[in-house]
Write a protein that holds these residues in place. Structure first.
Motif, PDB file in Angstrom:
ATOM      1  N   GLN A  81       0.811  -1.217   0.000  1.00  0.00           N
ATOM      2  CA  GLN A  81       0.000   0.000   0.000  1.00  0.00           C
ATOM      3  C   GLN A  81       0.850   1.275   0.000  1.00  0.00           C
ATOM      4  O   GLN A  81       0.356   2.356   0.307  1.00  0.00           O
ATOM      5  N   SER A 200      -8.279   3.532   1.231  1.00  0.00           N
ATOM      6  CA  SER A 200      -7.362   2.531   0.688  1.00  0.00           C
ATOM      7  C   SER A 200      -8.084   1.190   0.670  1.00  0.00           C
ATOM      8  O   SER A 200      -8.156   0.483   1.679  1.00  0.00           O
ATOM      9  N   ASN A 202      -7.958  -2.141   0.286  1.00  0.00           N
ATOM     10  CA  ASN A 202      -6.943  -3.195   0.202  1.00  0.00           C
ATOM     11  C   ASN A 202      -7.560  -4.583   0.136  1.00  0.00           C
ATOM     12  O   ASN A 202      -6.893  -5.586   0.383  1.00  0.00           O
ATOM     13  N   ASN A 235      -1.932   1.121  -6.612  1.00  0.00           N
ATOM     14  CA  ASN A 235      -0.544   0.684  -6.705  1.00  0.00           C
ATOM     15  C   ASN A 235       0.226   1.469  -7.764  1.00  0.00           C
ATOM     16  O   ASN A 235       1.382   1.158  -8.052  1.00  0.00           O
ATOM     17  N   THR A 264      -6.020  -1.144  -3.996  1.00  0.00           N
ATOM     18  CA  THR A 264      -4.702  -1.694  -3.694  1.00  0.00           C
ATOM     19  C   THR A 264      -4.870  -3.064  -3.042  1.00  0.00           C
ATOM     20  O   THR A 264      -5.919  -3.705  -3.201  1.00  0.00           O
ATOM     21  N   TYR A 265      -3.849  -3.515  -2.317  1.00  0.00           N
ATOM     22  CA  TYR A 265      -3.933  -4.842  -1.699  1.00  0.00           C
ATOM     23  C   TYR A 265      -3.030  -4.906  -0.475  1.00  0.00           C
ATOM     24  O   TYR A 265      -1.907  -4.399  -0.498  1.00  0.00           O
ATOM     25  N   ARG A 266      -3.548  -5.517   0.572  1.00  0.00           N
ATOM     26  CA  ARG A 266      -2.751  -5.758   1.778  1.00  0.00           C
ATOM     27  C   ARG A 266      -2.011  -7.077   1.597  1.00  0.00           C
ATOM     28  O   ARG A 266      -2.605  -8.152   1.690  1.00  0.00           O
TER      29      ARG A 266
END
Length: 373
Positions: A81, A200, A202, A235, A264-266
């Motif tokens: 992130q 965000s 995620n 991203n 986005t992505y955790r």
């Protein structure tokens, strides 16, 4: 530049694809809506964004290691992130006031947080946070979504003072289901407060996927409150920079709040007390690993001859210097005796505190009894 949600759930994934300026392979894309907001970003500026993101990732890895080694009580990983955190914070003016959640590591780094500031609070040490007025950032909020209300309140104060600062509220996709976030958007919109909401997304609220939080893109909720929004590739540091600059400009000109959904992505666990392998498919993790924000910017910098071994070594040295100080602050911290927790609750003697102290002392003594068995 406002988000217009579709009504066909079968098509919304394609029609509402996040805006993007940099592909996962590092190829530059063009978008007429975003391009004007990053026209000034030259190679040196892009190197600065990479440096910040790389340091944030190294700091995050150090935080996880310190927790695993028993130096911290908990850590909330932020790997994956970095782009939205660094881009959004860098886009702000120094006097804009930021209201982070517990995962905005990159935001605090951009704001100048000292190494000790990032670890002592996770140890539970007294007076362990930074001075909010020095960093123009509120202490990280643990209560999910509460900081959205704080940001709107601050922004309304700016209005009444006749200033032109902007307040920024950071939260995750799970927080959008909390009443606090929705109430903050009601107040922000109704009063035209100069606030930017940065979500965000995620993909996971602890073990609950975003598809349970919302059947449509989260950015589509804001227009229902009268707030324009953008949905961007979280991203892609270029798209995030452009979107944040647009949002800040909108709020600063007196047009009221703006909302960003950064997809986005955790990559890691929710916190170090979580095991994501119990609810997350390994194939999903690998799919997002290919969209890594650092790798795509590195590829782009190499394409424009702005990334070499010397640059990487310089970034690594900066990251090592910061994390070395961070580790020293954690390992060298002196924890006060547990009963000292009650010393400064009231300025004057108080019978209630005396009673609490007695109960707490008895509780602690119970552990001592176990150790002698």
């Amino acid at each position: 530049m406002t988000y217009t949600p579709t009504t066909d759930t079968a098509q919304h994934t394609d029609l509402d694809a996040p805006l993007q300026l940099l592909t996962p392979e590092g190829e530059r894309r063009h978008d007429a809506r975003l391009e004007p907001w990053i026209a000034d970003l030259d190679a040196e500026a892009l190197q600065g964004l990479y440096r910040d993101m790389a340091i944030a990732r190294r700091v995050d890895a150090e935080g996880v290691a310190l927790q695993r080694q028993g130096q911290l009580g908990l850590w909330a990983p932020a790997q994956g992130q970095e782009a939205i955190q660094i881009a959004s914070a860098r886009a702000c003016r120094p006097d804009d006031f930021l209201f982070p959640s517990y995962r905005e590591l990159g935001v605090l780094l951009v704001r100048g947080a000292a190494p000790a500031d990032l670890v002592l609070s996770w140890r539970g040490e007294v007076l362990s946070t930074y001075d909010p007025h020095e960093l123009h950032a509120a202490p990280p909020q643990i209560i999910i979504g509460a900081q959205a209300l704080h940001a709107v309140g601050y922004a309304m104060g700016v209005q009444r003072d006749g200033g032109d600062q902007v307040a920024v509220a950071y939260f995750g996709d799970g927080a959008t289901s909390q009443g606090d976030v929705n109430e903050a958007m009601v107040f922000g919109s109704s009063f035209g407060a100069p606030v930017v909401f940065v979500c965000s997304n995620n993909q996971w609220a602890i073990s609950e996927p975003v598809t349970v939080q919302s059947k449509f893109p989260i950015a589509g909720r804001a227009p229902g409150f009268g707030i324009p929004s953008l949905r961007v590739d979280g991203n892609d540091v270029l798209a995030c920079t452009a979107a944040m600059r647009w949002a800040l400009d909108h709020a600063r000109r007196g047009e009221g709040p703006a909302f960003l959904e950064a997809v986005t992505y955790r990559m890691g666990p929710h916190t170090t007390s979580d095991d994501p392998t119990r609810y997350r498919d390994a194939a999903e993790l690998e799919k997002w690993r290919a969209r890594d924000p650092l790798l795509r910017l590195e590829a782009h910098l190499r394409e424009i001859d702005a990334f070499d071994d010397a640059f990487r070594a310089d970034v690594d040295a900066d990251a090592l210097s910061y994390t070395t100080q961070m580790r020293a602050a954690a390992v060298g911290a002196t924890t006060r005796p547990p009963l000292a927790l009650l010393d400064s609750v009231y300025a004057e003697p108080h019978s209630g505190i005396d009673e609490e102290r007695e109960h707490f002392a008895a509780y602690l003594a119970g552990f001592a009894d176990e150790e002698t068995r």
